[in-house]
Each structure stands twice: as C-alpha cells, then as structure tokens.
Enzyme design. Structure first.
Site, PDB file in Angstrom:
ATOM      1  N   ASP A  13       0.169  -4.294   1.611  1.00 11.42           N
ATOM      2  CA  ASP A  13       1.174  -4.144   2.670  1.00 11.42           C
ATOM      3  C   ASP A  13       1.420  -2.693   3.072  1.00 11.42           C
ATOM      4  O   ASP A  13       2.518  -2.323   3.485  1.00 11.42           O
ATOM      5  CB  ASP A  13       2.513  -4.796   2.234  1.00 11.42           C
ATOM      6  N   LYS A  16      -2.262  -1.741   6.751  1.00  9.56           N
ATOM      7  CA  LYS A  16      -3.701  -1.776   7.086  1.00  9.56           C
ATOM      8  C   LYS A  16      -3.947  -2.384   8.464  1.00  9.56           C
ATOM      9  O   LYS A  16      -4.730  -1.855   9.250  1.00  9.56           O
ATOM     10  CB  LYS A  16      -4.462  -2.587   6.016  1.00  9.56           C
ATOM     11  N   GLY A  40      -1.541 -10.608   4.720  1.00  7.97           N
ATOM     12  CA  GLY A  40      -0.762 -10.728   5.957  1.00  7.97           C
ATOM     13  C   GLY A  40      -0.788  -9.372   6.611  1.00  7.97           C
ATOM     14  O   GLY A  40      -0.171  -8.441   6.118  1.00  7.97           O
ATOM     15  N   HIS A  41      -1.547  -9.239   7.678  1.00  7.51           N
ATOM     16  CA  HIS A  41      -1.723  -7.942   8.338  1.00  7.51           C
ATOM     17  C   HIS A  41      -0.992  -7.958   9.680  1.00  7.51           C
ATOM     18  O   HIS A  41      -1.335  -8.740  10.571  1.00  7.51           O
ATOM     19  CB  HIS A  41      -3.214  -7.629   8.511  1.00  7.51           C
ATOM     20  N   GLN A 224      -5.165  -6.654   0.555  1.00 10.70           N
ATOM     21  CA  GLN A 224      -4.426  -6.308  -0.665  1.00 10.70           C
ATOM     22  C   GLN A 224      -4.473  -4.783  -0.866  1.00 10.70           C
ATOM     23  O   GLN A 224      -4.598  -4.055   0.107  1.00 10.70           O
ATOM     24  CB  GLN A 224      -4.980  -7.057  -1.888  1.00 10.70           C
TER      25      GLN A 224
HETATM   26  P1  GDP Z   1      -0.818  -4.759   5.668  1.00 15.33           P
HETATM   27  O1  GDP Z   1      -0.850  -5.992   4.847  1.00 15.33           O
HETATM   28  O2  GDP Z   1      -1.323  -3.562   4.943  1.00 15.33           O
HETATM   29  O3  GDP Z   1      -1.477  -4.906   7.010  1.00 15.33           O
HETATM   30  O4  GDP Z   1       0.722  -4.463   5.957  1.00 15.33           O
HETATM   31  P2  GDP Z   1       1.854  -5.557   6.369  1.00 15.33           P
HETATM   32  O5  GDP Z   1       1.654  -5.933   7.786  1.00 15.33           O
HETATM   33  O6  GDP Z   1       1.918  -6.636   5.375  1.00 15.33           O
HETATM   34  O7  GDP Z   1       3.162  -4.714   6.159  1.00 15.33           O
HETATM   35  C1  GDP Z   1       3.396  -3.514   6.827  1.00 15.33           C
HETATM   36  C2  GDP Z   1       4.718  -3.661   7.600  1.00 15.33           C
HETATM   37  O8  GDP Z   1       5.166  -2.381   8.013  1.00 15.33           O
HETATM   38  C3  GDP Z   1       4.548  -4.451   8.881  1.00 15.33           C
HETATM   39  O9  GDP Z   1       5.738  -5.127   9.147  1.00 15.33           O
HETATM   40  C4  GDP Z   1       4.293  -3.368   9.921  1.00 15.33           C
HETATM   41  O10 GDP Z   1       4.668  -3.773  11.234  1.00 15.33           O
HETATM   42  C5  GDP Z   1       5.186  -2.272   9.430  1.00 15.33           C
HETATM   43  N1  GDP Z   1       4.749  -0.889   9.694  1.00 15.33           N
HETATM   44  C6  GDP Z   1       3.495  -0.391   9.720  1.00 15.33           C
HETATM   45  N2  GDP Z   1       3.526   0.950   9.885  1.00 15.33           N
HETATM   46  C7  GDP Z   1       4.821   1.294   9.960  1.00 15.33           C
HETATM   47  C8  GDP Z   1       5.512   2.546  10.103  1.00 15.33           C
HETATM   48  O11 GDP Z   1       4.930   3.618  10.167  1.00 15.33           O
HETATM   49  N3  GDP Z   1       6.888   2.495  10.130  1.00 15.33           N
HETATM   50  C9  GDP Z   1       7.582   1.333  10.041  1.00 15.33           C
HETATM   51  N4  GDP Z   1       8.914   1.410  10.076  1.00 15.33           N
HETATM   52  N5  GDP Z   1       6.969   0.139   9.908  1.00 15.33           N
HETATM   53  C10 GDP Z   1       5.606   0.130   9.852  1.00 15.33           C
HETATM   54  P1  IMO Z   2      -2.143  -7.628   2.187  1.00  8.38           P
HETATM   55  O1  IMO Z   2      -3.586  -7.710   2.603  1.00  8.38           O
HETATM   56  C1  IMO Z   2       0.791  -7.686  -1.027  1.00  8.38           C
HETATM   57  C2  IMO Z   2      -0.075 -10.242  -4.481  1.00  8.38           C
HETATM   58  C3  IMO Z   2       0.797 -11.459  -4.693  1.00  8.38           C
HETATM   59  C4  IMO Z   2       0.725 -11.590  -6.196  1.00  8.38           C
HETATM   60  C5  IMO Z   2      -0.709 -11.176  -6.512  1.00  8.38           C
HETATM   61  C6  IMO Z   2      -1.677 -12.327  -6.661  1.00  8.38           C
HETATM   62  O2  IMO Z   2      -1.206  -8.199   3.181  1.00  8.38           O
HETATM   63  O3  IMO Z   2      -1.791  -6.261   1.745  1.00  8.38           O
HETATM   64  P2  IMO Z   2      -2.763 -14.112  -5.019  1.00  8.38           P
HETATM   65  O4  IMO Z   2      -2.170 -14.946  -3.931  1.00  8.38           O
HETATM   66  O5  IMO Z   2      -3.813 -13.177  -4.542  1.00  8.38           O
HETATM   67  O6  IMO Z   2      -3.191 -14.917  -6.188  1.00  8.38           O
HETATM   68  O7  IMO Z   2      -1.544 -13.197  -5.549  1.00  8.38           O
HETATM   69  O8  IMO Z   2      -1.116 -10.360  -5.434  1.00  8.38           O
HETATM   70  N1  IMO Z   2      -0.719 -10.151  -3.150  1.00  8.38           N
HETATM   71  C7  IMO Z   2      -0.327  -9.301  -2.191  1.00  8.38           C
HETATM   72  N2  IMO Z   2       0.678  -8.419  -2.154  1.00  8.38           N
HETATM   73  N3  IMO Z   2      -0.067  -7.763   0.005  1.00  8.38           N
HETATM   74  C8  IMO Z   2      -1.110  -8.616  -0.024  1.00  8.38           C
HETATM   75  O9  IMO Z   2      -2.068  -8.639   0.929  1.00  8.38           O
HETATM   76  C9  IMO Z   2      -1.258  -9.467  -1.148  1.00  8.38           C
HETATM   77  N4  IMO Z   2      -2.141 -10.435  -1.487  1.00  8.38           N
HETATM   78  C10 IMO Z   2      -1.805 -10.829  -2.717  1.00  8.38           C
HETATM   79  O10 IMO Z   2       2.103 -11.235  -4.232  1.00  8.38           O
HETATM   80  O11 IMO Z   2       1.594 -10.648  -6.791  1.00  8.38           O
HETATM   81 MG    MG Z   3       0.442  -7.505   4.187  1.00  9.63          MG
END
Ligand code: GDP
Ligand code: IMO
Ligand code: MG
Length: 423
Positions: A13, A16, A40-41, A224
């Site tokens: 998270d 990416k 979840g991207h 991840q």
């Molecule tokens: P990913 O899994 O690495 O793609 O990241 P996620 O989408 O799960 O989580 C990142 C969260 O931070 C999302 O809700 C993005 O919209 C938000 N986000 C990304 N970059 C920034 C930033 O620079 N500032 C803020 N406030 N939010 C951001």
């Molecule tokens: P992105 O790509 C954050 C965590 C789960 C759990 C562990 C194992 O959005 O960054 P699993 O379902 O893979 O068996 O879970 O890994 N986890 C993540 N945490 N971002 C993710 O993906 C994750 N994918 C799995 O919360 O602790």
């Molecule tokens: Mg994510």
C-alpha cells in the site's frame, strides 16, 4: 531493450498503483508479475478514483499494453468484476490486456481453505485478505495447480473436479470448516471461466521476449511489499509470493541482466494491514492522526491500516534486497502539522543495538531507537515544484536520501495523478 521494475519497500500500500499510472506514459507495456486479488492498487485522475486488484495499473492509458504475468494468481470471478467496473472507460481489452497461459487459477475451494486455515490459527492468524492466495501458491509449488491455459483443454472439467475434490477432503481436517456456499461459488466461478476464455491468453514470456527485441519499453509492476516477501519478509506474517525484484524474473520470464531501473516506493511513514511485527507502530494520537489524515483503510478489505514512524532499518534492508536505483516517497503531505517527525535508525534488542533487520522482529523484544527531525506546518497538497517545498520538508527528504544512499526522484503530495513532483 531493458525492463524497469517498480515495487513496494514496506508492507504494501505504498502507492504503487498511483505511480505506475503516472509512469505509464513512458512505457509500452505494464506487466504484473506476482500476487493476485490480495492487492488493491488505487488510481486517481480527473475526479475518478479506481481500485485495481488483478489488472495492471497502466490500463487507463490510451496505448500501453497491460500484461498479467505467469507469476500472478487469478480469481476469474474477481477479474470479471474488475472488467465490469471498467466499462465506463470504453477500454479495448483485445488490444490492451493480455493474460499469461501459465498464470495459476484461484478456485472457490482455495478461498475456503484460506478461511479455514486462518480460523484454525486463532490469535496467531496471518490476517490474510482471504482471497485464496496462500492455498493457490501452495498448489502451484506442490505441482497440483490449474493454470489459465488449462481452461482450453478437453479434460478441463475433470481437472477442476479432481482438485476441488482434493480440497474438500483437506477441509474435513479443519474443525468447523464450511463448504455450504460451494455450489453458489462454483456457479459464479464457472461462468467467469467462460468469460475468461474470450480474453487474449498468451505465451507471455515469448511475448515479452519479442517486445524486448523490438525495443519496447516495459515496466514490471509489483504487488504487496518487500516486507511481505515469502523469503525476506516478516515470516510467517507474509504473503505467499516473491514480492522482491527476483519475483519479476520468475513471474515474467525476464532475465536478471535485462532489468535496468529498480524503482523503490515508500510512504513517508509506515503502515501495515493484517497481523505481524511492526516495531515502529504507534498506538497513540500520532498514529491515529496518520490513519485519519492518510485515509489508511485497506483498498481490498477496508480494514484499518496500522500506522507508525518510518523505519530506516527495514527500508535499508528492502533497498539492498531489491537493488533499488531510485526512490519515490509518497504521502509526505500526511505528515504536515506534526511538530516533530521521528525516524527509526536502529533497534534496541536483547543482543544490544542493531542497525540491520534481525531474524525475528516480534515487537515485544525490539525497541526502535529514533532520531527526531523538525516538522512542518504547511499544506503540501497544492505544491507543484520542489522549490515550493517548506524547508523542514526538504530537510526531511535530504536526511532520508543520505541515510538510504539512494536518490529520491519522485515526491508524491496527494492521491491524484497530478500531485506528483519530480526532483
Ligand atoms: P498500492 O497498493 O501500493 O497501490 O497503494 P494503495 O492504493 O493500496 O494505497 C495507497 C493510498 O494512498 C491510496 O488511497 C492512494 O490514493 C493514496 N495515495 C497515494 N499517494 C498519495 C500521496 O502522496 N498522498 C496522499 N495523501 N495519498 C496518497
Ligand atoms: P498491495 O499490492 C497490504 C497482507 C495481508 C496479510 C498478509 C497475507 O495493495 O500493496 P494474503 O491475502 O496475501 O494471504 O495476506 O499480507 N497483504 C497486503 N497488505 N497491501 C497488499 O497489497 C497486501 N496483500 C496482502 O493483509 O497481512
Ligand atoms: Mg494496496
């Protein structure tokens, strides 16, 4: 032509999805190499917010081809939901989305096994997203899995039934495990398999080799984060795939000497969702503020993310493992208003002070040692150039760059595509 690689350096998270979307205009192909719908991207642009799970984050750009590589595990039901959610964007999937024949399928019973396994662990559960990731990779390495290419075989049904039967036998060993909903899950699954057959299913490694030969620019998108890597993460509180750079080689068929830039992405603080050690986790008002301002809720499960200060010990480790050449710092805007910013530079352990990641980092016997930097009051979200940055924010970036011995090339100050500043 070489391949660049983007991956998360913390517990996922990091942002990416946002950065892949930003970088896509410079690439011909975006390729996911591991993980599955546990990811979840999130992407935000032109007032739209979109979360992708299986589909690579380059899908919104007019030209780039998006490839789901052999290292990914696909739940056809979730995949088809993602496709439906993309309907308003009129994307030509025939031209823009390719799926590897060698990617493994998540069956309904993989999800049931995931749930049963977690329930049986009680307090020591992993905190899995319950998408069936662990059981599917277990079947892959156990040489029992079903691959996307198998859905075209004449004995496909037989293969499916055989593996499902095996799973149901295993489920009997878990007390209280339920398979009641299997019929419904199965119906949805088989319908989605029919739909999946209509997509472009390819020999993805050959496709990528030809693309490289033709001079195409390829960006591999990690899911991840490095601390969730099955080998180098905080085992057993990890996911079941190789989330680090090596995963791009096995998950796409890209040779190590073809990888050029490795973009390592990190938040200006740290978050983690699910169980497992997190030495710099905050249980106070500061942690709550990070969660609230940063809107730290899982993009896949909606769970609250645990928050804490930046951990340089862990970050340096991730940079080494991946061979990171450039850093990208996300969410600095969330730290506006903190009078002091803390950074963990070492751990106090039973063996003394350690500045590298120990074998076992259970939070109980590890105390983070912090350095303190001055915070900044200013809102960063409207800034567009580095020369507008408040001095203390610039000092924070300089401090990190020196400590990490790697340049920070992109600073993100908000979720939108436009809130991205190059240095
Ligand atoms: P990913 O899994 O690495 O793609 O990241 P996620 O989408 O799960 O989580 C990142 C969260 O931070 C999302 O809700 C993005 O919209 C938000 N986000 C990304 N970059 C920034 C930033 O620079 N500032 C803020 N406030 N939010 C951001
Ligand atoms: P992105 O790509 C954050 C965590 C789960 C759990 C562990 C194992 O959005 O960054 P699993 O379902 O893979 O068996 O879970 O890994 N986890 C993540 N945490 N971002 C993710 O993906 C994750 N994918 C799995 O919360 O602790
Ligand atoms: Mg994510």
């Amino acid at each position: 032509m070489t391949v660049d690689l983007l991956l998360g350096l913390q517990w996922g998270d990091e942002g990416k999805g946002k950065i892949v979307d930003v970088l896509t205009s410079s690439y011909d192909i975006i390729a996911r190499f591991q993980g599955g719908p546990n990811a979840g991207h999130t992407l935000e642009f032109e007032g739209n917010k979109h979360v992708l799970h299986t589909i690579p984050s380059g899908i919104f750009h007019p030209k780039a081809v998006n490839l789901i590589g052999n290292g990914v595990v696909i739940d056809p039901v979730i995949f088809m939901k993602e496709i439906k959610n993309l309907a308003p964007y009129n994307i030509n999937f025939d031209e823009k989305l390719l799926i590897s024949k060698k990617a493994h399928l998540i069956l309904p019973t993989h999800r049931l096994l995931d749930a049963a396994s977690e329930a049986s662990k009680g307090k020591s559960k992993i905190g899995s997203t319950l998408k069936g990731i662990g059981p599917t990779y277990m079947d892959k390495t156990g040489r029992n899995g079903i691959r996307v290419g198998d859905i075209f075989a004449s004995n496909w049904e037989e293969k499916y039934q055989k593996l499902t039967h095996k799973h149901l036998e295993i489920l009997k060993n878990f007390e209280g495990a339920e398979a009641d909903q299997l019929e419904t899950l199965e119906r949805e699954f088989l319908e989605s398999i029919d739909a999946l057959r209509t997509f472009k299913i390819v020999d993805s490694e050959h496709y990528l080799h030809q693309a490289q030969k033709a001079g195409k620019k390829i960006l591999a998108e990690g899911a991840q984060g490095s601390l969730l890597d099955v080998d180098f993460g905080t085992y057993p509180f990890v996911t079941s795939s190789t989330t680090t750079a090596a995963g791009a080689c096995t998950g796409l068929g890209v040779a190590p000497n073809k990888i050029k830039e490795v973009f390592g992405i990190f938040k200006a603080y740290t978050t983690r969702v699910g169980s497992g050690p997190f030495p710099t986790e905050l249980f106070d008002e500061d942690g709550a503020t990070m969660g609230r301002v940063g809107n730290e809720f899982g993009a896949t499960t909606g769970r609250s993310r645990r928050c804490g200060w930046l951990d340089l010990v862990a970050l340096k480790y991730a940079i080494k493992i991946n061979g990171v050449t450039q850093l990208m710092m996300m969410k600095g805007d969330v730290l506006s208003g903190f009078s002091k910013i803390k950074v963990c530079t070492a751990y106090q352990t039973a063996q003394g002070v350690q500045d590298y990641l120990p074998y076992d980092i259970t939070s109980d016997d590890i105390q983070p040692l912090y350095e303190e930097l001055e915070g900044w009051e200013e809102d960063l979200t409207q800034l567009t150039t580095v020369d507008q940055f408040p001095k203390n924010f610039l000092d924070y970036i300089d401090y990190l760059e020196k400590a990490l011995e790697t340049p920070i090339k992109i600073v993100s100050v908000g979720p939108d595509r436009a809130q991205t500043i190059y240095r």
